[in-house]
Design an enzyme around this catalytic site. Structure first.
Site, mmCIF file in Angstrom:
data_model
loop_
_atom_site.group_PDB
_atom_site.id
_atom_site.type_symbol
_atom_site.label_atom_id
_atom_site.label_comp_id
_atom_site.label_asym_id
_atom_site.label_seq_id
_atom_site.Cartn_x
_atom_site.Cartn_y
_atom_site.Cartn_z
ATOM 1 N N GLY A 37 0.837 -1.210 0.000
ATOM 2 C CA GLY A 37 0.000 0.000 0.000
ATOM 3 C C GLY A 37 0.865 1.251 0.000
ATOM 4 O O GLY A 37 2.087 1.173 0.073
ATOM 5 N N ASN A 42 -4.857 -12.278 14.342
ATOM 6 C CA ASN A 42 -4.702 -11.040 15.119
ATOM 7 C C ASN A 42 -5.858 -10.065 14.870
ATOM 8 O O ASN A 42 -6.298 -9.388 15.793
ATOM 9 C CB ASN A 42 -3.357 -10.388 14.803
ATOM 10 N N TYR A 63 -1.374 -17.455 -2.341
ATOM 11 C CA TYR A 63 -2.510 -16.535 -2.189
ATOM 12 C C TYR A 63 -3.816 -17.316 -1.993
ATOM 13 O O TYR A 63 -4.551 -17.091 -1.030
ATOM 14 C CB TYR A 63 -2.595 -15.643 -3.427
HETATM 15 N N1 LIG Z 1 -8.380 -5.769 -5.892
HETATM 16 C C1 LIG Z 1 -9.014 -6.870 -6.202
HETATM 17 O O1 LIG Z 1 -9.480 -7.031 -7.344
HETATM 18 C C2 LIG Z 1 -9.216 -7.952 -5.168
HETATM 19 C C3 LIG Z 1 -9.841 -9.141 -5.574
HETATM 20 C C4 LIG Z 1 -10.041 -10.131 -4.638
HETATM 21 C C5 LIG Z 1 -9.690 -9.933 -3.307
HETATM 22 N N2 LIG Z 1 -9.099 -8.775 -2.924
HETATM 23 C C6 LIG Z 1 -8.710 -8.635 -1.515
HETATM 24 O O2 LIG Z 1 -8.937 -7.310 -1.053
HETATM 25 C C7 LIG Z 1 -7.916 -6.927 -0.130
HETATM 26 C C8 LIG Z 1 -7.281 -5.624 -0.598
HETATM 27 O O3 LIG Z 1 -6.756 -5.790 -1.912
HETATM 28 P P1 LIG Z 1 -6.111 -4.564 -2.708
HETATM 29 O O4 LIG Z 1 -6.365 -4.793 -4.145
HETATM 30 O O5 LIG Z 1 -6.555 -3.307 -2.082
HETATM 31 O O6 LIG Z 1 -4.560 -4.834 -2.426
HETATM 32 P P2 LIG Z 1 -3.426 -3.803 -2.002
HETATM 33 O O7 LIG Z 1 -2.134 -4.546 -2.137
HETATM 34 O O8 LIG Z 1 -3.580 -2.514 -2.715
HETATM 35 O O9 LIG Z 1 -3.754 -3.554 -0.462
HETATM 36 C C9 LIG Z 1 -3.400 -4.457 0.551
HETATM 37 C C10 LIG Z 1 -2.908 -3.660 1.757
HETATM 38 O O10 LIG Z 1 -2.557 -4.580 2.807
HETATM 39 C C11 LIG Z 1 -1.363 -4.094 3.411
HETATM 40 N N3 LIG Z 1 -0.689 -5.211 4.073
HETATM 41 C C12 LIG Z 1 -0.211 -6.343 3.517
HETATM 42 N N4 LIG Z 1 0.341 -7.123 4.452
HETATM 43 C C13 LIG Z 1 0.206 -6.474 5.638
HETATM 44 C C14 LIG Z 1 0.580 -6.769 6.971
HETATM 45 N N5 LIG Z 1 1.227 -7.896 7.308
HETATM 46 N N6 LIG Z 1 0.275 -5.864 7.944
HETATM 47 C C15 LIG Z 1 -0.371 -4.714 7.650
HETATM 48 N N7 LIG Z 1 -0.751 -4.381 6.394
HETATM 49 C C16 LIG Z 1 -0.460 -5.262 5.401
HETATM 50 C C17 LIG Z 1 -0.574 -3.517 2.241
HETATM 51 O O11 LIG Z 1 0.474 -2.650 2.615
HETATM 52 C C18 LIG Z 1 -1.667 -2.826 1.441
HETATM 53 O O12 LIG Z 1 -1.863 -1.498 1.881
HETATM 54 C C19 LIG Z 1 -6.932 -8.087 -0.039
HETATM 55 O O13 LIG Z 1 -7.249 -8.843 1.109
HETATM 56 C C20 LIG Z 1 -7.227 -8.878 -1.296
HETATM 57 O O14 LIG Z 1 -6.939 -10.240 -1.120
HETATM 58 C C21 LIG Z 1 -8.831 -7.782 -3.840
#
Ligand SMILES: NC(=O)c1ccc[n+]([C@@H]2O[C@H](COP(=O)([O-])OP(=O)(O)OC[C@H]3O[C@@H](n4cnc5c(N)ncnc54)[C@H](O)[C@@H]3O)[C@@H](O)[C@H]2O)c1
Length: 319
Positions: free
Chosen positions: A39, A101, A147
């Protein structure tokens, strides 16, 4: 009137940051916990002077206490294929330890809990379109398993906390979503095509381009999250756009919307790439009165300015 305090793990990411905007708009005080692995602070820069917003930089794989909270939205996890291939171990850790957590925070304060799961739980599906009752066809040892299996485990822990600890849980299965604040280099279809088209490069299509995906615009997706968060449904709900496009059709639309002269270039299909993906959204329609409103062409037009700026910033930084 304040609704209370909501914790958003992963709130500095693409979807998490849009969710923060929606929750603030709905009257919540929002606390983001994010380690900025995938992020960016810039996704939340517009909230810098918002008194109802806090950003805590922390890895949720370590136990943490977000203070008194009323709702946990657990969104932390690398999500794009490039990110979870690069951070395979971290992806498994955040799906397992991080989920424990996040759930412990909900349990400690008697808060409601909402987790972002994914259509990847269905793997390379043998049932089409995918209903929530389908258990999936996932390769547990392939390159995508870091994943897919992390997310299936996330769902299992969530259901266990509901059964054993009576946490009030919800699970959304998100299908491909796109919009402003995506990283342009994250390897997902829309940013890839947008970047290539805006730079005048060939658009890379893997395989013959006949594999299908459905793309949901971010405002529709977040509207689905908010509706589900207010419902009492605890079994998974698909939120995604059921209009299916071949990857080739998507590439052609991007070329049209950007007005680019780019050509299509074909490359070999990566291992375990799903051949088709389309949500059955009957449950979301009936339960939440939800359905997407933005079609792919309009959504691409709404995202164009953002990608144009992102590509310009990258090109000038490289100079
Ligand atoms: N974007 C999509 O199309 C999509 C589709 C299916 C599922 N999702 C799910 O939605 C959620 C968000 O996806 P996104 O597209 O915004 O991804 P993204 O990578 O933009 O956001 C994920 C965020 O999680 C944070 N993060 C990761 N590991 C971490 C940790 N250990 N501690 C604290 N923060 C942590 C990252 O820094 C990031 O800000 C995810 O769980 C993803 O699996 C997204």
């Amino acid at each position: 009137m304040s609704r209370g305090r909501a914790l958003v793990t992963g709130g500095a990411g693409f979807l998490g940051s849009h969710l923060c905007d929606a929750l603030l708009g709905d009257g919540w005080h929002v606390v983001v916990v994010d380690n900025l692995l995938t992020g960016r602070r810039s996704n939340l820069a517009h909230l810098a002077n918002e008194p109802r917003f806090e950003l805590i930089e922390k890895d949720i794989c370590q136990p943490f206490d977000a203070g008194k909270i009323d709702y946990v939205f657990h969104f932390a996890s690398p999500a794009s294929p490039d990110d979870y291939h690069r951070h395979g171990i971290e992806t498994l850790q955040v799906g397992s330890l991080g989920t424990f957590n996040a759930l412990e925070n909900a349990r400690r304060y008697g808060a409601k809990y909402f987790v972002s799961s994914t259509s990847e739980c269905y793997g390379d599906p043998l049932e089409h379109p995918q209903k929530e009752t389908y258990w999936g066809n996932v390769n547990p040892i392939g390159p995508r398993s870091v994943y897919d299996e992390a997310k299936r485990f996330t769902e299992a822990v969530t259901m266990a906390y509901r059964r054993y600890h009576k946490v009030d849980t919800r699970i959304v299965r998100i299908f491909n979503t796109y919009g402003p604040r995506m990283q342009i280099n994250d390897g997902r279809v829309v940013p890839n095509f947008m970047k290539q088209a805006l730079l005048g490069e060939d658009l890379t299509v893997y395989g013959d381009g006949k594999q299908t995906r459905s793309f949901c615009y971010v405002s529709d997706e977040v509207d689905g999250f908010i509706r589900l968060s207010k419902s009492d449904e605890h079994l998974p709900v698909n939120i995604g756009n059921p209009n299916e496009f071949t990857i080739l059709e998507c590439a052609q639309l991007v070329v049209k919307v950007t007005g680019s002269k780019s050509q299509i270039r074909y490359e070999p299909l990566p291992q375990d790439d799903p051949k088709q993906r389309r949500p059955d959204i009957t449950k979301a329609r009936q339960l939440l009165g939800w359905e997407p409103k933005v079609n792919l062409e309009s959504g691409l037009r709404l995202t164009l300015d953002y990608f144009r700026k992102a590509v310009e910033e990258r090109t000038s930084a490289a100079r």
